[in-house]
Design a protein around this motif. Sequence first.
Motif, mmCIF file in Angstrom:
data_model
loop_
_atom_site.group_PDB
_atom_site.id
_atom_site.type_symbol
_atom_site.label_atom_id
_atom_site.label_comp_id
_atom_site.label_asym_id
_atom_site.label_seq_id
_atom_site.Cartn_x
_atom_site.Cartn_y
_atom_site.Cartn_z
ATOM 1 N N GLN A 5 -28.974 41.134 -53.348
ATOM 2 C CA GLN A 5 -28.892 39.773 -53.872
ATOM 3 C C GLN A 5 -30.112 39.445 -54.745
ATOM 4 O O GLN A 5 -29.959 38.920 -55.847
ATOM 5 C CB GLN A 5 -28.770 38.770 -52.734
ATOM 6 C CG GLN A 5 -28.621 37.349 -53.206
ATOM 7 C CD GLN A 5 -28.583 36.364 -52.057
ATOM 8 O OE1 GLN A 5 -29.060 36.653 -50.968
ATOM 9 N NE2 GLN A 5 -28.032 35.191 -52.305
ATOM 10 N N SER A 6 -31.300 39.765 -54.273
ATOM 11 C CA SER A 6 -32.513 39.510 -55.056
ATOM 12 C C SER A 6 -32.484 40.278 -56.372
ATOM 13 O O SER A 6 -32.859 39.756 -57.420
ATOM 14 C CB SER A 6 -33.753 39.898 -54.258
ATOM 15 O OG SER A 6 -33.881 39.100 -53.119
ATOM 16 N N ILE B 252 -38.669 38.595 -59.477
ATOM 17 C CA ILE B 252 -39.478 39.809 -59.276
ATOM 18 C C ILE B 252 -40.276 39.671 -57.989
ATOM 19 O O ILE B 252 -40.319 40.593 -57.165
ATOM 20 C CB ILE B 252 -40.425 40.054 -60.474
ATOM 21 C CG1 ILE B 252 -39.653 40.476 -61.708
ATOM 22 C CG2 ILE B 252 -41.461 41.131 -60.130
ATOM 23 C CD1 ILE B 252 -40.506 40.564 -62.967
ATOM 24 N N ASN B 253 -40.903 38.517 -57.808
ATOM 25 C CA ASN B 253 -41.688 38.291 -56.592
ATOM 26 C C ASN B 253 -40.790 38.305 -55.360
ATOM 27 O O ASN B 253 -41.138 38.879 -54.334
ATOM 28 C CB ASN B 253 -42.456 36.972 -56.693
ATOM 29 C CG ASN B 253 -43.584 36.902 -55.703
ATOM 30 O OD1 ASN B 253 -44.261 37.888 -55.463
ATOM 31 N ND2 ASN B 253 -43.777 35.740 -55.123
ATOM 32 N N ARG B 254 -39.624 37.672 -55.475
ATOM 33 C CA ARG B 254 -38.690 37.650 -54.337
ATOM 34 C C ARG B 254 -38.232 39.069 -53.994
ATOM 35 O O ARG B 254 -38.089 39.410 -52.820
ATOM 36 C CB ARG B 254 -37.495 36.774 -54.668
ATOM 37 C CG ARG B 254 -36.504 36.715 -53.527
ATOM 38 C CD ARG B 254 -35.360 35.795 -53.806
ATOM 39 N NE ARG B 254 -34.329 35.973 -52.794
ATOM 40 C CZ ARG B 254 -33.166 35.396 -52.813
ATOM 41 N NH1 ARG B 254 -32.865 34.560 -53.789
ATOM 42 N NH2 ARG B 254 -32.291 35.613 -51.877
ATOM 43 N N LEU B 255 -37.997 39.888 -55.009
ATOM 44 C CA LEU B 255 -37.563 41.260 -54.769
ATOM 45 C C LEU B 255 -38.635 42.058 -54.032
ATOM 46 O O LEU B 255 -38.324 42.884 -53.174
ATOM 47 C CB LEU B 255 -37.193 41.947 -56.090
ATOM 48 C CG LEU B 255 -36.587 43.344 -55.976
ATOM 49 C CD1 LEU B 255 -35.250 43.296 -55.233
ATOM 50 C CD2 LEU B 255 -36.392 43.936 -57.359
ATOM 51 N N HIS B 256 -39.901 41.780 -54.331
ATOM 52 C CA HIS B 256 -40.980 42.453 -53.601
ATOM 53 C C HIS B 256 -41.013 42.023 -52.137
ATOM 54 O O HIS B 256 -41.385 42.800 -51.273
ATOM 55 C CB HIS B 256 -42.333 42.167 -54.252
ATOM 56 C CG HIS B 256 -42.558 42.929 -55.499
ATOM 57 N ND1 HIS B 256 -42.610 44.292 -55.559
ATOM 58 C CD2 HIS B 256 -42.730 42.511 -56.777
ATOM 59 C CE1 HIS B 256 -42.806 44.686 -56.792
ATOM 60 N NE2 HIS B 256 -42.871 43.614 -57.562
ATOM 61 N N GLN B 257 -40.624 40.776 -51.871
ATOM 62 C CA GLN B 257 -40.636 40.265 -50.498
ATOM 63 C C GLN B 257 -39.371 40.641 -49.738
ATOM 64 O O GLN B 257 -39.422 40.929 -48.539
ATOM 65 C CB GLN B 257 -40.795 38.748 -50.501
ATOM 66 C CG GLN B 257 -42.123 38.291 -51.028
ATOM 67 C CD GLN B 257 -42.204 36.779 -51.161
ATOM 68 O OE1 GLN B 257 -41.211 36.082 -51.060
ATOM 69 N NE2 GLN B 257 -43.407 36.276 -51.409
#
Length: 104
Positions: A30-31, A20-25
Amino acid sequence: MDWFYLVLAGLFEMVGVVMINRLHQQRNVQSFLYLLAGFGLSFLFLALAMKTLPMGTAYAVWTGIGASGGAIMGMILYGEPKDWKRILFIAMVLGAAIGLKLIS
């Protein structure tokens, strides 16, 4: 095998939370796919564990692993605070999950 599935479910829950955090970044496919895989596998293994474990125990341990693991991953990967109070309460959550295992 049920407790093994439950631990796997909690670990994949941690993957989902980190994604979830990676998707926000990084807003990319892929995320998003990693996020879906993490939570999908988490629910799959939780369902397998709940074939034999009581729902309340399974859910409490699963959320305990996911919540404390997510907090630990935030400290390791994203520089979130590492003060002793935070670590103490994470340890209490993990202790409660272990306690549920011991009495089940």
